[in-house]
Scaffold this motif. Structure first.
Motif, PDB file in Angstrom:
ATOM      1  N   THR A  75       3.433 -19.084  -0.868  1.00  0.00           N
ATOM      2  CA  THR A  75       2.403 -18.086  -1.943  1.00  0.00           C
ATOM      3  C   THR A  75       3.452 -17.260  -3.004  1.00  0.00           C
ATOM      4  N   ALA A  76       4.622 -17.286  -2.975  1.00  0.00           N
ATOM      5  CA  ALA A  76       5.712 -16.604  -3.852  1.00  0.00           C
ATOM      6  C   ALA A  76       5.429 -17.178  -5.244  1.00  0.00           C
ATOM      7  N   PRO A  77       5.736 -16.130  -6.029  1.00  0.00           N
ATOM      8  CA  PRO A  77       5.862 -16.689  -7.708  1.00  0.00           C
ATOM      9  C   PRO A  77       6.564 -17.848  -7.887  1.00  0.00           C
ATOM     10  N   ASP A 119      -2.134   2.886  -8.573  1.00  0.00           N
ATOM     11  CA  ASP A 119      -2.058   1.217  -8.797  1.00  0.00           C
ATOM     12  C   ASP A 119      -1.058   1.016  -9.633  1.00  0.00           C
ATOM     13  N   ILE A 120       0.006   0.283  -9.437  1.00  0.00           N
ATOM     14  CA  ILE A 120       0.773   0.155 -10.533  1.00  0.00           C
ATOM     15  C   ILE A 120       1.122  -1.397 -10.586  1.00  0.00           C
ATOM     16  N   GLY A 121       0.410  -2.083  -9.980  1.00  0.00           N
ATOM     17  CA  GLY A 121       0.091  -3.597  -9.945  1.00  0.00           C
ATOM     18  C   GLY A 121      -1.181  -3.915 -10.824  1.00  0.00           C
ATOM     19  N   PRO A 129       7.655 -10.644 -17.470  1.00  0.00           N
ATOM     20  CA  PRO A 129       7.754  -9.293 -16.784  1.00  0.00           C
ATOM     21  C   PRO A 129       6.914  -8.070 -17.242  1.00  0.00           C
ATOM     22  N   CYS A 130       6.914  -6.957 -16.632  1.00  0.00           N
ATOM     23  CA  CYS A 130       5.941  -6.022 -16.981  1.00  0.00           C
ATOM     24  C   CYS A 130       6.616  -4.568 -16.511  1.00  0.00           C
ATOM     25  N   TRP A 131       6.894  -3.670 -17.412  1.00  0.00           N
ATOM     26  CA  TRP A 131       7.495  -2.264 -16.865  1.00  0.00           C
ATOM     27  C   TRP A 131       5.986  -1.666 -16.824  1.00  0.00           C
ATOM     28  N   THR A 166      10.928  -9.685   6.058  1.00  0.00           N
ATOM     29  CA  THR A 166      11.572 -11.077   6.275  1.00  0.00           C
ATOM     30  C   THR A 166      11.675 -11.908   5.133  1.00  0.00           C
ATOM     31  N   ARG A 167      12.666 -11.953   4.505  1.00  0.00           N
ATOM     32  CA  ARG A 167      12.857 -13.190   3.277  1.00  0.00           C
ATOM     33  C   ARG A 167      12.748 -14.446   3.730  1.00  0.00           C
ATOM     34  N   ILE A 168      12.093 -15.459   3.479  1.00  0.00           N
ATOM     35  CA  ILE A 168      12.328 -16.882   3.988  1.00  0.00           C
ATOM     36  C   ILE A 168      13.196 -17.541   2.788  1.00  0.00           C
ATOM     37  N   VAL A 186       2.627 -15.099   9.071  1.00  0.00           N
ATOM     38  CA  VAL A 186       2.872 -14.851   7.903  1.00  0.00           C
ATOM     39  C   VAL A 186       4.235 -14.134   7.788  1.00  0.00           C
ATOM     40  N   PHE A 187       4.870 -14.562   6.678  1.00  0.00           N
ATOM     41  CA  PHE A 187       6.275 -14.029   6.614  1.00  0.00           C
ATOM     42  C   PHE A 187       6.163 -13.209   5.161  1.00  0.00           C
ATOM     43  N   GLU A 188       6.463 -11.840   5.232  1.00  0.00           N
ATOM     44  CA  GLU A 188       6.656 -11.158   3.885  1.00  0.00           C
ATOM     45  C   GLU A 188       7.817 -10.429   3.834  1.00  0.00           C
ATOM     46  N   LYS A 189       8.520 -10.489   2.589  1.00  0.00           N
ATOM     47  CA  LYS A 189       9.859  -9.936   2.389  1.00  0.00           C
ATOM     48  C   LYS A 189       9.963  -8.414   2.222  1.00  0.00           C
ATOM     49  N   SER A 190       8.519  -7.697   1.791  1.00  0.00           N
ATOM     50  CA  SER A 190       8.530  -6.535   1.624  1.00  0.00           C
ATOM     51  C   SER A 190       8.154  -5.773   3.069  1.00  0.00           C
ATOM     52  N   ALA A 244       5.310 -10.434 -13.283  1.00  0.00           N
ATOM     53  CA  ALA A 244       4.183  -9.922 -13.399  1.00  0.00           C
ATOM     54  C   ALA A 244       3.000 -10.837 -13.385  1.00  0.00           C
ATOM     55  N   LYS A 245       2.870 -11.438 -14.497  1.00  0.00           N
ATOM     56  CA  LYS A 245       1.839 -12.512 -14.691  1.00  0.00           C
ATOM     57  C   LYS A 245       2.323 -13.854 -15.029  1.00  0.00           C
ATOM     58  N   SER A 246       1.357 -14.855 -15.072  1.00  0.00           N
ATOM     59  CA  SER A 246       1.911 -16.143 -15.815  1.00  0.00           C
ATOM     60  C   SER A 246       0.888 -16.020 -16.934  1.00  0.00           C
TER      61      SER A 246
HETATM   62  P1  FAD Z   1       1.647 -11.828  -4.827  1.00  0.00           P
HETATM   63  O1  FAD Z   1       0.733 -10.685  -4.921  1.00  0.00           O
HETATM   64  O2  FAD Z   1       2.834 -11.655  -5.685  1.00  0.00           O
HETATM   65  O3  FAD Z   1       2.290 -12.160  -3.251  1.00  0.00           O
HETATM   66  C1  FAD Z   1       3.510 -13.053  -3.051  1.00  0.00           C
HETATM   67  C2  FAD Z   1       3.947 -12.284  -1.904  1.00  0.00           C
HETATM   68  O4  FAD Z   1       4.991 -13.031  -1.829  1.00  0.00           O
HETATM   69  C3  FAD Z   1       4.704 -10.956  -2.313  1.00  0.00           C
HETATM   70  O5  FAD Z   1       4.346 -10.169  -1.256  1.00  0.00           O
HETATM   71  C4  FAD Z   1       6.253 -11.226  -2.147  1.00  0.00           C
HETATM   72  O6  FAD Z   1       6.945 -10.136  -1.730  1.00  0.00           O
HETATM   73  C5  FAD Z   1       6.084 -12.422  -1.062  1.00  0.00           C
HETATM   74  N1  FAD Z   1       7.208 -13.107  -1.078  1.00  0.00           N
HETATM   75  C6  FAD Z   1       7.980 -13.773  -2.224  1.00  0.00           C
HETATM   76  N2  FAD Z   1       8.989 -14.528  -1.754  1.00  0.00           N
HETATM   77  C7  FAD Z   1       9.004 -14.466  -0.626  1.00  0.00           C
HETATM   78  C8  FAD Z   1      10.015 -15.063   0.257  1.00  0.00           C
HETATM   79  N3  FAD Z   1      11.062 -15.840  -0.046  1.00  0.00           N
HETATM   80  N4  FAD Z   1       9.742 -14.559   1.708  1.00  0.00           N
HETATM   81  C9  FAD Z   1       8.715 -13.898   1.934  1.00  0.00           C
HETATM   82  N5  FAD Z   1       7.945 -13.296   1.321  1.00  0.00           N
HETATM   83  C10 FAD Z   1       8.112 -13.624  -0.046  1.00  0.00           C
HETATM   84  N6  FAD Z   1      -4.714  -9.115 -11.849  1.00  0.00           N
HETATM   85  C11 FAD Z   1      -6.178  -8.836 -12.009  1.00  0.00           C
HETATM   86  O7  FAD Z   1      -7.037  -9.526 -11.702  1.00  0.00           O
HETATM   87  N7  FAD Z   1      -6.460  -7.771 -12.835  1.00  0.00           N
HETATM   88  C12 FAD Z   1      -5.236  -6.993 -13.039  1.00  0.00           C
HETATM   89  O8  FAD Z   1      -5.910  -5.885 -13.749  1.00  0.00           O
HETATM   90  C13 FAD Z   1      -4.229  -7.081 -13.122  1.00  0.00           C
HETATM   91  N8  FAD Z   1      -3.202  -6.463 -13.663  1.00  0.00           N
HETATM   92  C14 FAD Z   1      -1.616  -6.587 -13.381  1.00  0.00           C
HETATM   93  C15 FAD Z   1      -0.901  -5.763 -13.610  1.00  0.00           C
HETATM   94  C16 FAD Z   1       0.318  -6.070 -13.308  1.00  0.00           C
HETATM   95  C17 FAD Z   1       1.544  -4.950 -13.887  1.00  0.00           C
HETATM   96  C18 FAD Z   1       0.918  -6.851 -12.242  1.00  0.00           C
HETATM   97  C19 FAD Z   1       2.276  -6.993 -11.853  1.00  0.00           C
HETATM   98  C20 FAD Z   1      -0.275  -7.726 -12.100  1.00  0.00           C
HETATM   99  C21 FAD Z   1      -1.639  -7.773 -12.229  1.00  0.00           C
HETATM  100  N9  FAD Z   1      -2.522  -8.644 -12.092  1.00  0.00           N
HETATM  101  C22 FAD Z   1      -3.749  -8.484 -12.375  1.00  0.00           C
HETATM  102  C23 FAD Z   1      -2.332  -9.848 -11.166  1.00  0.00           C
HETATM  103  C24 FAD Z   1      -2.653  -9.969  -9.704  1.00  0.00           C
HETATM  104  O9  FAD Z   1      -1.813  -8.598  -9.243  1.00  0.00           O
HETATM  105  C25 FAD Z   1      -2.035 -11.134  -9.144  1.00  0.00           C
HETATM  106  O10 FAD Z   1      -2.807 -12.108  -9.601  1.00  0.00           O
HETATM  107  C26 FAD Z   1      -2.339 -11.216  -7.518  1.00  0.00           C
HETATM  108  O11 FAD Z   1      -2.019  -9.713  -7.003  1.00  0.00           O
HETATM  109  C27 FAD Z   1      -1.443 -12.031  -7.149  1.00  0.00           C
HETATM  110  O12 FAD Z   1      -1.536 -12.437  -5.616  1.00  0.00           O
HETATM  111  P2  FAD Z   1      -0.712 -13.687  -4.959  1.00  0.00           P
HETATM  112  O13 FAD Z   1      -1.010 -13.566  -3.743  1.00  0.00           O
HETATM  113  O14 FAD Z   1      -0.865 -14.970  -5.746  1.00  0.00           O
HETATM  114  O15 FAD Z   1       0.955 -13.063  -5.252  1.00  0.00           O
END
Ligand code: FAD
Length: 329
Positions: free
Chosen positions: A157-159, A52-54, A188-190, A126-128, A30-34, A282-284
């Motif tokens: 699995t990136a956005p 928990d800000i996400g 987006p989301c602040w 490590t950002r791919i 697994v590769f993660e940029k953060s 933030a969300k789709s």
């Molecule tokens: P992510 O968690 O975004 O994982 C993608 C990862 O890929 C990230 O760690 C990123 O750093 C990494 N990445 C991206 N590009 C690269 C690259 N080129 N190389 C290496 N790594 C890379 N969901 C709920 O169910 N309930 C809620 O209350 C809720 N509230 C939310 C509030 C906010 C403000 C936000 C932002 C989201 C919220 N969500 C909520 C949505 C929820 O957080 C997501 O649905 C879920 O965490 C997404 O997981 P994921 O693995 O699909 O994506």
């Protein structure tokens, strides 16, 4: 035959895929940029604890999701948030949400992804940026010039915007174009975490508001295992306002969000501390989502919440669907 798989991203989708592939004897990297795993299931360190800000909480309507978390993250890493949850109706009155189990990580949201990642080979910071095809296998190039591979398949699995950029850099133009529509749906989301040394009295621990600025406010300290002195509240601005204020200074944004918090809750106290975070992806808002994508010719898969309803549980469902497609049991 798929024996070695690279996964880009260590949010819930990436970690779910890694665990399920591991169970099927596939070697996974697994590769993660953060700096660490978790993605949008994250917590920000704040004085005296974390907030928990996400993702705020998640549902587990599919029993397979609870089973997965119990088996792979362990029972101690999550639990039910026993709060009262309300929303403001169109007339501005508060009503209670129907009862439903709302889960959170304990003692913070990242506890779950930390446990899930404990047995996984993760390369962080490590950002791919490019996938290079070589005789039917893939090598991954990172932004520091490092090469990783070869792999039989890649799961991204990136956005959507970040996935599209990766494809465009990798001469996968056709795949990149398929993401035009999903990219448009990302909002987006602040976010802000605000601290009150003297606890506030509110009828709900989690509130979905109808406000020109705010969409959601929650008493983070009411979640299980937080153990805070005083209260940390988490505020999320709505997508339209967040979009309009994408380039506004954090100071101005938090000042506006605190004013809105007072308007929504009727409290007049000023917070004793404020921390902010801007989520660009933030969300789709996409309504019809395919679950996951698998491009058989290229051996490239896509998983993530944006392919499956835009929530934590969707991220799990998406990754599970993809793994079942690639390697049926
Ligand atoms: P992510 O968690 O975004 O994982 C993608 C990862 O890929 C990230 O760690 C990123 O750093 C990494 N990445 C991206 N590009 C690269 C690259 N080129 N190389 C290496 N790594 C890379 N969901 C709920 O169910 N309930 C809620 O209350 C809720 N509230 C939310 C509030 C906010 C403000 C936000 C932002 C989201 C919220 N969500 C909520 C949505 C929820 O957080 C997501 O649905 C879920 O965490 C997404 O997981 P994921 O693995 O699909 O994506």
């Amino acid at each position: 035959v798929i024996r070695r798989v690279a996964i880009v991203g260590s949010g819930l989708a990436g970690l779910t895929a890694a665990r399920l592939l591991g169970e099927r004897n596939v070697a996974v990297s697994v590769f993660e940029k953060s700096r660490g795993p978790g993605g949008r299931m994250t917590a920000k360190r704040v004085p005296g604890g974390s907030a928990d800000i996400g993702a705020q909480y998640f549902t587990a309507r599919d029993p397979a999701f609870l089973q997965f978390l119990t088996d792979h993250a362990g029972e101690a890493s999550f639990g039910v948030w026993q709060g009262r949850f309300g929303y403001q109706n169109n007339g501005g009155q508060w009503e209670s949400f129907p009862d439903e189990a709302r889960y959170v990580g304990i003692p913070r949201m990242t506890a779950i992804t930390r446990e899930l990642s404990s047995t996984i080979d993760i390369t962080a910071q490590t950002r791919i940026e490019r996938l290079i095809s070589n005789g039917g296998q893939w090598t991954l190039r990172d932004t520091d010039g490092g090469s990783h591979g070869p792999y039989d398949a890649v799961i991204v699995t990136a956005p959507p915007a970040q996935t599209q950029e990766l494809f465009a850099n990798s001469q996968l133009q056709m795949l990149a174009e398929e993401l035009n529509e999903p990219v448009r749906h990302v909002q987006p989301c602040w976010a802000a975490a605000v601290y009150f040394a003297d606890p506030l009295e509110q009828p709900y621990e989690g509130m979905r508001c109808q406000d020109e600025v705010l969409y959601w406010v929650a008493n983070n300290s009411s979640k299980p295992g937080r153990d805070d002195q005083g209260q940390w509240w988490v505020l999320h601005a709505n997508p339209e306002w967040s979009h309009r204020h994408q380039d506004t200074s954090p100071e101005q944004v938090t000042a506006d969000m605190v004013k809105a918090f007072q308007r929504v809750t009727g409290c007049s106290e000023q917070p004793d501390d404020v921390v902010s975070h801007r989520w660009l992806y933030a969300k789709s808002s996409a309504e019809e989502t395919p679950g996951f994508r698998w491009f058989d010719d290229q051996c490239i898969g896509l998983a993530g919440d944006w392919l499956s309803g835009g929530r934590v549980e969707g991220a799990f469902e998406s990754a599970k669907g993809l793994v079942d497609r690639i390697l049926p049991d």
